[in-house]
Design a protein around this motif. Structure first.
Motif, PDB file in Angstrom:
ATOM      1  N   PHE A   1       7.434 -52.265  62.585  1.00 52.46           N
ATOM      2  CA  PHE A   1       7.045 -52.052  61.195  1.00 52.46           C
ATOM      3  C   PHE A   1       5.716 -52.723  60.855  1.00 52.46           C
ATOM      4  CE2 PHE A   1      11.670 -51.703  61.366  1.00 52.46           C
ATOM      5  CZ  PHE A   1      11.848 -50.460  60.786  1.00 52.46           C
ATOM      6  N   ASN A   2       5.477 -53.894  61.446  1.00 55.06           N
ATOM      7  CA  ASN A   2       4.268 -54.657  61.152  1.00 55.06           C
ATOM      8  C   ASN A   2       3.402 -54.908  62.378  1.00 55.06           C
ATOM      9  OD1 ASN A   2       4.906 -55.318  58.244  1.00 55.06           O
ATOM     10  ND2 ASN A   2       6.689 -56.232  59.232  1.00 55.06           N
ATOM     11  N   TYR A   3       3.990 -54.825  63.555  1.00 53.34           N
ATOM     12  CA  TYR A   3       3.259 -55.028  64.809  1.00 53.34           C
ATOM     13  C   TYR A   3       4.114 -54.489  65.948  1.00 53.34           C
ATOM     14  CZ  TYR A   3       6.419 -59.062  65.199  1.00 53.34           C
ATOM     15  OH  TYR A   3       7.530 -59.871  65.251  1.00 53.34           O
ATOM     16  N   LEU A   4       3.544 -54.376  67.132  1.00 58.18           N
ATOM     17  CA  LEU A   4       4.293 -53.899  68.293  1.00 58.18           C
ATOM     18  C   LEU A   4       5.102 -55.056  68.869  1.00 58.18           C
ATOM     19  CD1 LEU A   4       1.553 -51.782  70.131  1.00 58.18           C
ATOM     20  CD2 LEU A   4       3.246 -51.015  68.446  1.00 58.18           C
ATOM     21  N   PRO A   5       6.437 -54.992  68.791  1.00 56.12           N
ATOM     22  CA  PRO A   5       7.256 -56.124  69.222  1.00 56.12           C
ATOM     23  C   PRO A   5       7.644 -56.064  70.701  1.00 56.12           C
ATOM     24  CG  PRO A   5       8.653 -54.510  68.168  1.00 56.12           C
ATOM     25  CD  PRO A   5       7.243 -53.929  68.171  1.00 56.12           C
ATOM     26  N   TYR A   6       6.811 -55.431  71.509  1.00 48.06           N
ATOM     27  CA  TYR A   6       7.127 -55.265  72.925  1.00 48.06           C
ATOM     28  C   TYR A   6       5.824 -55.232  73.703  1.00 48.06           C
ATOM     29  CZ  TYR A   6       6.109 -50.504  71.423  1.00 48.06           C
ATOM     30  OH  TYR A   6       5.521 -49.409  70.864  1.00 48.06           O
ATOM     31  N   SER A   7       5.947 -55.341  75.010  1.00 50.04           N
ATOM     32  CA  SER A   7       4.777 -55.367  75.883  1.00 50.04           C
ATOM     33  C   SER A   7       4.913 -54.300  76.960  1.00 50.04           C
ATOM     34  CB  SER A   7       4.674 -56.746  76.551  1.00 50.04           C
ATOM     35  OG  SER A   7       5.789 -56.935  77.431  1.00 50.04           O
ATOM     36  N   ILE A   8       3.863 -54.145  77.740  1.00 48.24           N
ATOM     37  CA  ILE A   8       3.913 -53.237  78.887  1.00 48.24           C
ATOM     38  C   ILE A   8       5.048 -53.636  79.821  1.00 48.24           C
ATOM     39  CG2 ILE A   8       2.715 -52.698  81.040  1.00 48.24           C
ATOM     40  CD1 ILE A   8       1.853 -50.907  78.842  1.00 48.24           C
ATOM     41  N   LYS A   9       5.242 -54.936  80.005  1.00 48.05           N
ATOM     42  CA  LYS A   9       6.321 -55.406  80.883  1.00 48.05           C
ATOM     43  C   LYS A   9       7.679 -54.970  80.355  1.00 48.05           C
ATOM     44  CE  LYS A   9       4.022 -59.409  82.972  1.00 48.05           C
ATOM     45  NZ  LYS A   9       4.054 -60.886  83.161  1.00 48.05           N
TER      46      LYS A   9
ATOM     47  N   HIS B   1       3.539 -46.181  60.180  1.00 47.65           N
ATOM     48  CA  HIS B   1       3.573 -47.337  59.280  1.00 47.65           C
ATOM     49  C   HIS B   1       2.176 -47.706  58.785  1.00 47.65           C
ATOM     50  CE1 HIS B   1       7.763 -47.761  60.218  1.00 47.65           C
ATOM     51  NE2 HIS B   1       7.510 -47.936  61.504  1.00 47.65           N
ATOM     52  N   GLY B   2       1.248 -46.754  58.849  1.00 50.96           N
ATOM     53  CA  GLY B   2      -0.076 -46.966  58.282  1.00 50.96           C
ATOM     54  C   GLY B   2      -1.053 -47.749  59.146  1.00 50.96           C
ATOM     55  N   ARG B   3      -0.769 -47.846  60.464  1.00 47.17           N
ATOM     56  CA  ARG B   3      -1.658 -48.581  61.351  1.00 47.17           C
ATOM     57  C   ARG B   3      -2.310 -47.634  62.360  1.00 47.17           C
ATOM     58  NH1 ARG B   3       2.992 -51.358  62.127  1.00 47.17           N
ATOM     59  NH2 ARG B   3       2.796 -51.251  64.399  1.00 47.17           N
ATOM     60  N   ASP B   4      -3.315 -48.120  63.040  1.00 46.24           N
ATOM     61  CA  ASP B   4      -4.075 -47.323  63.994  1.00 46.24           C
ATOM     62  C   ASP B   4      -3.221 -46.996  65.219  1.00 46.24           C
ATOM     63  OD1 ASP B   4      -5.873 -46.175  65.729  1.00 46.24           O
ATOM     64  OD2 ASP B   4      -7.331 -47.802  65.647  1.00 46.24           O
ATOM     65  N   PRO B   5      -2.992 -45.714  65.513  1.00 42.13           N
ATOM     66  CA  PRO B   5      -2.151 -45.375  66.668  1.00 42.13           C
ATOM     67  C   PRO B   5      -2.788 -45.705  68.004  1.00 42.13           C
ATOM     68  CG  PRO B   5      -3.149 -43.401  65.755  1.00 42.13           C
ATOM     69  CD  PRO B   5      -3.448 -44.519  64.795  1.00 42.13           C
TER      70      PRO B   5
ATOM     71  N   ILE C   1      -3.940 -48.309  69.115  1.00 42.87           N
ATOM     72  CA  ILE C   1      -3.492 -49.605  69.654  1.00 42.87           C
ATOM     73  C   ILE C   1      -2.390 -49.393  70.677  1.00 42.87           C
ATOM     74  CG2 ILE C   1      -2.382 -51.809  69.060  1.00 42.87           C
ATOM     75  CD1 ILE C   1      -3.665 -51.533  66.271  1.00 42.87           C
ATOM     76  N   LEU C   2      -1.401 -48.604  70.311  1.00 42.96           N
ATOM     77  CA  LEU C   2      -0.301 -48.301  71.230  1.00 42.96           C
ATOM     78  C   LEU C   2      -0.742 -47.319  72.302  1.00 42.96           C
ATOM     79  CD1 LEU C   2       2.642 -48.282  72.191  1.00 42.96           C
ATOM     80  CD2 LEU C   2       3.120 -46.567  70.429  1.00 42.96           C
ATOM     81  N   TRP C   3      -1.450 -46.275  71.909  1.00 46.33           N
ATOM     82  CA  TRP C   3      -1.813 -45.237  72.870  1.00 46.33           C
ATOM     83  C   TRP C   3      -2.638 -45.811  74.020  1.00 46.33           C
ATOM     84  CZ3 TRP C   3      -3.448 -40.312  69.629  1.00 46.33           C
ATOM     85  CH2 TRP C   3      -2.405 -39.972  68.762  1.00 46.33           C
ATOM     86  N   THR C   4      -3.569 -46.688  73.704  1.00 45.17           N
ATOM     87  CA  THR C   4      -4.388 -47.308  74.748  1.00 45.17           C
ATOM     88  C   THR C   4      -3.542 -48.203  75.641  1.00 45.17           C
ATOM     89  OG1 THR C   4      -6.330 -47.234  73.302  1.00 45.17           O
ATOM     90  CG2 THR C   4      -6.423 -48.743  75.175  1.00 45.17           C
ATOM     91  N   MET C   5      -2.607 -48.921  75.039  1.00 41.99           N
ATOM     92  CA  MET C   5      -1.723 -49.771  75.822  1.00 41.99           C
ATOM     93  C   MET C   5      -0.891 -48.950  76.800  1.00 41.99           C
ATOM     94  SD  MET C   5       1.140 -52.523  74.471  1.00 41.99           S
ATOM     95  CE  MET C   5       2.541 -51.416  74.341  1.00 41.99           C
ATOM     96  N   LEU C   6      -0.433 -47.779  76.369  1.00 41.23           N
ATOM     97  CA  LEU C   6       0.406 -46.954  77.237  1.00 41.23           C
ATOM     98  C   LEU C   6      -0.336 -46.500  78.486  1.00 41.23           C
ATOM     99  CD1 LEU C   6       2.349 -44.762  74.644  1.00 41.23           C
ATOM    100  CD2 LEU C   6       3.241 -46.632  76.039  1.00 41.23           C
TER     101      LEU C   6
END
Length: 210
Positions: free
Chosen positions: A143-151, A171-175, A177-182
């Motif tokens: 809801f406010n941040y990504l609560p998980y990691s690549i691991k 939730h109104g944040r830049d996607p 952030i997650l897409w690049t992490m994936l």
């Protein structure tokens, strides 16, 4: 990785969960996430309290069967007590590629007992626990941040969990952030069909990950 269109493909908020938005997503080869409630003895598609003109779930399932779709249906359960009616309807239309999530915990136990495909939730407010170990699938939100990691993702996927990630724009944040992490995932895991992402921008996600 499977891409699920959050309430279909839409341009304005009023189009979300409409028959046209959901059908457009399915015809474009995307899975869909949509919201299920009951109204006057019928299962309907509605995020908020449904009105008399709410789209019937069976209308969506008729479209799904008519176009020969086998895409994933992510069914966000907004009302308790729908287990048997929903299970019967999915069986009637021959839908096997689906999962249900977001129901209350007591109601979830009925889904699990009935052997309806069910995902437990993980977020910064709902840590891993008994339910996430009980289900073969998890719906992972932030809801406010990504609560998980690549691991974490690698651990879940290598343990044969199916994982659906909520893209941050919901939730109104830049996607990105997650897409690049994936993209840091090993190719075999990034291409694993047990990995899914639910997004408001399915076409952009398809282009980004292709």
């Amino acid at each position: 990785m499977q891409i699920l269109a959050h309430r279909g493909i839409w341009l304005s908020p009023a189009e979300k969960n409409s028959r046209g938005a959901l059908l457009s997503a399915l015809e474009s080869g995307f899975g869909i996430e949509t919201d299920i409630r009951d109204l006057d003895g019928e299962l309907v598609i509605s995020h908020d309290m449904p009105g008399k003109n709410a789209l019937l779930l069976k209308t969506l399932l008729e479209d799904y069967r008519r176009i020969g779709s086998t895409a994933t249906l992510a069914l966000n359960i907004k009302s308790d007590g729908l287990t048997l009616s929903l299970d019967n309807l999915l069986k009637e239309y021959g839908v096997s590629n689906y999962f249900c999530f977001d129901m209350s915990v007591p109601d979830m136990l009925h889904y699990i007992k009935q052997k309806v495909i069910t995902a437990s939730r993980i977020s910064e407010l709902e840590p891993e626990g008994i339910l996430s170990k009980e289900t073969a699938m998890i719906w992972v939100d932030g809801f406010n941040y990504l609560p998980y990691s690549i691991k974490d993702l690698m651990r879940w996927l290598t343990r044969n969990k199916s994982v659906c990630l909520v893209s941050p724009e919901l939730h109104g944040r830049d996607p990105k952030i997650l897409w690049t992490m994936l993209k840091q995932l090993p190719e075999a895991l990034l291409n694993c069909p047990r990995l899914m992402i639910c997004t408001d921008h399915p076409e952009l996600a398809r282009e980004f990950f292709k």
